[in-house]
Write a protein that holds these residues in place. Sequence first.
Motif, PDB file in Angstrom:
ATOM      1  N   ALA A  63       0.850  -1.205   0.000  1.00  0.00           N
ATOM      2  CA  ALA A  63       0.000   0.000   0.000  1.00  0.00           C
ATOM      3  C   ALA A  63       0.880   1.247   0.000  1.00  0.00           C
ATOM      4  N   ALA A  64       1.871   1.243  -0.883  1.00  0.00           N
ATOM      5  CA  ALA A  64       2.972   2.214  -0.825  1.00  0.00           C
ATOM      6  C   ALA A  64       2.570   3.636  -1.173  1.00  0.00           C
ATOM      7  N   ASP A  87       1.275  -1.357  -4.673  1.00  0.00           N
ATOM      8  CA  ASP A  87       0.004  -0.722  -4.282  1.00  0.00           C
ATOM      9  C   ASP A  87      -1.059  -1.333  -5.190  1.00  0.00           C
ATOM     10  N   SER A  88      -2.294  -1.353  -4.721  1.00  0.00           N
ATOM     11  CA  SER A  88      -3.350  -1.916  -5.580  1.00  0.00           C
ATOM     12  C   SER A  88      -3.847  -0.897  -6.610  1.00  0.00           C
ATOM     13  N   ASP A 114      -2.407  -6.414  -4.789  1.00  0.00           N
ATOM     14  CA  ASP A 114      -3.406  -6.331  -3.725  1.00  0.00           C
ATOM     15  C   ASP A 114      -2.828  -7.041  -2.506  1.00  0.00           C
ATOM     16  N   ALA A 115      -2.686  -6.316  -1.414  1.00  0.00           N
ATOM     17  CA  ALA A 115      -2.041  -6.882  -0.224  1.00  0.00           C
ATOM     18  C   ALA A 115      -2.847  -8.026   0.381  1.00  0.00           C
ATOM     19  N   GLU A 116      -4.116  -8.143   0.009  1.00  0.00           N
ATOM     20  CA  GLU A 116      -4.938  -9.222   0.569  1.00  0.00           C
ATOM     21  C   GLU A 116      -4.722 -10.541  -0.165  1.00  0.00           C
ATOM     22  N   ARG A 131       2.801   1.697   5.585  1.00  0.00           N
ATOM     23  CA  ARG A 131       2.387   2.893   6.325  1.00  0.00           C
ATOM     24  C   ARG A 131       0.967   3.268   5.904  1.00  0.00           C
TER      25      ARG A 131
HETATM   26  C1  LIG Z   1      -3.482   6.446   3.008  1.00  0.00           C
HETATM   27  S1  LIG Z   1      -2.692   5.869   1.540  1.00  0.00           S
HETATM   28  C2  LIG Z   1      -1.054   5.598   2.187  1.00  0.00           C
HETATM   29  C3  LIG Z   1       0.002   5.654   1.119  1.00  0.00           C
HETATM   30  C4  LIG Z   1       1.441   5.483   1.604  1.00  0.00           C
HETATM   31  N1  LIG Z   1       1.648   4.204   2.251  1.00  0.00           N
HETATM   32  C5  LIG Z   1       1.860   6.598   2.536  1.00  0.00           C
HETATM   33  O1  LIG Z   1       2.054   6.334   3.715  1.00  0.00           O
HETATM   34  O2  LIG Z   1       2.001   7.742   2.078  1.00  0.00           O
HETATM   35  C6  LIG Z   1      -3.333   4.227   1.405  1.00  0.00           C
HETATM   36  C7  LIG Z   1      -2.854   3.420   0.220  1.00  0.00           C
HETATM   37  O3  LIG Z   1      -3.328   2.075   0.386  1.00  0.00           O
HETATM   38  C8  LIG Z   1      -3.591   1.534  -0.889  1.00  0.00           C
HETATM   39  N2  LIG Z   1      -4.440   0.338  -0.698  1.00  0.00           N
HETATM   40  C9  LIG Z   1      -5.703   0.274  -0.221  1.00  0.00           C
HETATM   41  N3  LIG Z   1      -6.135  -1.006  -0.181  1.00  0.00           N
HETATM   42  C10 LIG Z   1      -5.114  -1.777  -0.649  1.00  0.00           C
HETATM   43  C11 LIG Z   1      -4.932  -3.174  -0.851  1.00  0.00           C
HETATM   44  N4  LIG Z   1      -5.884  -4.056  -0.572  1.00  0.00           N
HETATM   45  N5  LIG Z   1      -3.756  -3.613  -1.338  1.00  0.00           N
HETATM   46  C12 LIG Z   1      -2.771  -2.739  -1.647  1.00  0.00           C
HETATM   47  N6  LIG Z   1      -2.881  -1.410  -1.482  1.00  0.00           N
HETATM   48  C13 LIG Z   1      -4.028  -0.922  -0.986  1.00  0.00           C
HETATM   49  C14 LIG Z   1      -4.241   2.694  -1.621  1.00  0.00           C
HETATM   50  O4  LIG Z   1      -4.225   2.525  -3.016  1.00  0.00           O
HETATM   51  C15 LIG Z   1      -3.384   3.883  -1.124  1.00  0.00           C
HETATM   52  O5  LIG Z   1      -2.307   4.134  -2.000  1.00  0.00           O
END
Ligand SMILES: C[S@@+](CC[C@H](N)C(=O)[O-])C[C@H]1O[C@@H](n2cnc3c(N)ncnc32)[C@H](O)[C@@H]1O
Length: 287
Positions: A63-64, A87-88, A114-116, A131
């Motif tokens: 979720a970078a 990231d998804s 997708d992290a799931e 984060r």
């Molecule tokens: C609040 S942002 C945080 C971004 C970054 N980690 C930071 O700290 O600046 C949340 C991120 O989670 C990603 N996200 C949400 N669900 C996800 C999933 N199931 N798998 C991977 N990424 C996901 C979103 O696309 C988004 O980029």
Amino acid sequence: MTSSDEMPTQPEAARLRSRATWDAVATGWYTQRKEIWESSRPVSAWMIRRLDPQPGDTVLELAAGVGDTGLRAAHRVGRSGGVIITDSAPEMLAAARRRAKEMGVENAQFRTLDAERMDLETNSVDGVLCRWGYMLMIDPAAAFAETRRVLRLGGRLAFSVWAARERNPALSLAGTVLAELGHIPPPDPEAPGPFFMADTGRIRELVVGAGFAEPAIEEVSFHRQFINQDAYWRFLIETSATTSPVLRSLPPEAQNTVRERVHEAARPFHSGEGYDFPGVCLNAVTH
Ligand SMILES: C[S@@+](CC[C@H](N)C(=O)[O-])C[C@H]1O[C@@H](n2cnc3c(N)ncnc32)[C@H](O)[C@@H]1O
């Protein structure tokens, strides 16, 4: 939490909606990257310090977003190692690629993931960073289980989630106002969202439930400043996945009412022409 009768919406549809929402705010995250990074630096510095990546390691960032945390870990692992920025949302990943170029990072790979349900080998990475991600996922338990699977035994996971909504007014005020005005339903503390893991008991339950050791959890405080009202409004409308779709969909008059009410609610944090908000994260490390 995952069975369909407990979910308000069908999980697959919710995942697609989440991805589209994050894609829509990716430009905002990239445009505001400097301010976001400057205020949140202590959160990421803690995560990298506690992950303690070594030269030659492969570090996975989940979720970078624009990759600010993982890209900073890249120089620690050196040329013999690397970071996998994931990231998804494809638009977020595109922004992370741009970020890596700007920062001169050459040992990073980028993957839509997708992290799931990770398309990665079991025991394939030495450390994981995440984060502000796990609490937003449709099924956080699945994401922690997948993290455990891809992380080699003994490898560390360092992550950060938001503490309680009252302690993060910059993030929560607009949602509170939108709910008070009836534009969105009141927040459901049992549904994934920004404050879903604002509870050390829930963090422990998810982490240990996925097969990790008891996590060390610490509060990390920071400040989020906005030079004027417009800058805060731009932050809400361009980066917040929770409120921006609602704000953008409101007719101008209703938007103005929300804006005035948010400004009023933010009175305790007025500073000069703008705001100085406190913020608190719960950071955790485990193995
Ligand atoms: C609040 S942002 C945080 C971004 C970054 N980690 C930071 O700290 O600046 C949340 C991120 O989670 C990603 N996200 C949400 N669900 C996800 C999933 N199931 N798998 C991977 N990424 C996901 C979103 O696309 C988004 O980029």
